[in-house]
Design an enzyme around this catalytic site. Structure first.
Site, short mmCIF file in Angstrom:
data_model
loop_
_atom_site.label_atom_id
_atom_site.label_comp_id
_atom_site.label_asym_id
_atom_site.label_seq_id
_atom_site.Cartn_x
_atom_site.Cartn_y
_atom_site.Cartn_z
N LYS A 165 -22.72 17.97 -27.24
CA LYS A 165 -22.76 17.51 -25.85
C LYS A 165 -22.01 18.46 -24.91
O LYS A 165 -21.05 19.11 -25.31
CB LYS A 165 -22.19 16.09 -25.73
CG LYS A 165 -20.69 16.01 -25.67
CD LYS A 165 -20.18 14.65 -25.17
CE LYS A 165 -18.66 14.67 -25.28
NZ LYS A 165 -17.98 13.49 -24.84
N LYS A 174 -16.11 18.62 -21.06
CA LYS A 174 -15.07 19.19 -20.21
C LYS A 174 -14.13 20.08 -20.99
O LYS A 174 -13.40 20.86 -20.40
CB LYS A 174 -14.23 18.06 -19.61
CG LYS A 174 -14.83 17.40 -18.38
CD LYS A 174 -13.78 16.50 -17.74
CE LYS A 174 -14.44 15.49 -16.83
NZ LYS A 174 -13.90 14.16 -17.00
N LYS A 201 -10.65 13.86 -31.48
CA LYS A 201 -9.58 14.41 -30.63
C LYS A 201 -8.28 14.57 -31.40
O LYS A 201 -7.56 15.54 -31.21
CB LYS A 201 -9.35 13.51 -29.42
CG LYS A 201 -10.47 13.63 -28.39
CD LYS A 201 -10.14 12.84 -27.13
CE LYS A 201 -11.33 12.83 -26.17
NZ LYS A 201 -11.14 11.89 -25.06
#
Ligand code: TYM
Length: 332
Positions: free
Chosen positions: A196, A199, A112
């Protein structure tokens, strides 16, 4: 009964099918045999600097999706993380036990922060896993139902619990176990099944619980599949088809082997067309229930208040115990 705790971030209007399959199905399954606490981790969501009004709305929407998926507030405490101030308080104590290098090794932080650049990265994003450890240790949770991507955070939580016990006595913290169901814990992106479902992907690879069911069906029919034509469960050689089988199995409750047998001799296209229908039949009533919960925010807030009362009762006791163990002078 032994206790479990888990949570999800209210960072979008809708949860994903990955959240549902990997975590929510387990939350619902475990609530009968465990003393369950499920929270909406709004403090964690602050790490992405959300718009304030949106965050508030998404917190309610996330809770409504828990309820619609089958979390029963009569059996489980459903609450909002920031309603229980002890989470942030315990997180401070734990942050003083966490090594800088140890926190730096968290792969989700590395991913991130790499995306945001060093100027965009905050201290909150860095200490995020410590707050997650606090969420868990605060309730002496024995089991934590999560998807595969949370495994490393659970390891850190266990290390911190063991460290507390070594330094301050064996009964300071309960060392939790991750509950990760192999066949469900990794729903992959429909367009890139080696990644994966997430969101943060806004493309056709993610199915949202609150999206138009017809659009979701289209995404399933357009999912990337693999070389060959045989329908078999093999996540390495056939990541695309295996992912569809995982979703099929999770939404119908039929074991993967049974689904594979049913499709013996059929083609990928058959599986996709049928799964698209399964997804529509799953999303349509779920969305109706979400709408119902959201149409009565007062009732929803009452459920959350009740959950927070129950959570606080436990949290207060644990925090007092830890504060005492580490040597903080009690207030009188
Ligand atoms: P979050 O909000 O990213 O995801 C919520 C849950 O959904 C699971 N999940 C998936 N499972 C299978 N396949 C996928 N593609 C997929 N995507 C997400 C996650 O593993 C998770 O279980 N740090 C946590 C939230 C958290 C928490 C906690 C969890 C905060 N405190 C305490 C458990 C206990 C997170 O960001 O999850």
């Amino acid at each position: 009964p032994p206790r479990i705790l888990s949570g999800m971030q209210p960072t979008e209007d809708s949860l994903t099918l990955g959240n549902y399959v990997g975590a929510l199905t387990q939350w619902v399954a475990l609530q009968d045999s465990y003393d369950a606490l499920y929270c909406v981790v709004d403090l964690h969501a602050l790490t992405v600097q959300p718009d304030p009004a949106r965050l508030r709305d998404r917190t309610r929407r996330t809770a409504a999706q828990y309820l619609a998926a089958g979390v029963d507030p009569l059996r489980s405490a459903l609450f909002v993380q920031s309603h229980v101030p002890e989470h942030a308080e315990l997180a401070w104590v734990l942050s003083c036990l966490t090594g800088f290098g140890e926190a730096s090794r968290m792969t989700q932080f590395k991913d991130k922060s790499a995306k945001q650049g060093s100027d965009g990265t905050t201290v909150g994003l860095f200490t995020y896993p410590v707050l997650m450890a606090a969420d868990i240790l605060l309730y002496d949770a024995e089991l934590v139902p999560v998807g595969e991507d949370q495994r490393q955070h659970l390891e850190l939580t266990r290390d911190l619990a063991e460290r507390l016990n070594q330094r301050f006595g064996g009964d300071t913290a309960v060392v939790p176990e991750a509950h990760i169901v192999r066949a469900l814990a990794k729903v992959q992106d429909l367009q890139d099944p080696t990644r994966k479902m997430s969101k943060t992907e806004l493309g056709k690879g993610t199915i949202w619980l609150l999206e138009d069911p017809k659009a979701a069906a289209k995404k399933i029919r357009g999912a990337v599949t693999d070389d060959g034509s045989e329908i078999a469960y093999d996540p390495v050689a056939k990541p695309g088809v295996s992912n569809l089988l995982t979703i099929f199995s999770a939404l119908t409750g039929r074991p993967i082997e049974t689904v594979v047998k049913d499709y013996d001799g059929k083609m990928y296209g058959h599986l996709k067309v049928d799964l698209a229908e399964v997804v529509v039949d799953f999303l349509t009533p779920l969305q109706a229930r979400v709408d119902e919960y959201l149409s009565d925010p007062h009732e929803l807030d009452a459920v959350l208040a009740q959950g927070a009362d129950r959570a606080r009762e436990i949290a207060r006791g644990t925090l007092a115990r830890v504060y005492d163990k580490v040597g903080l002078l009690p207030a009188r």
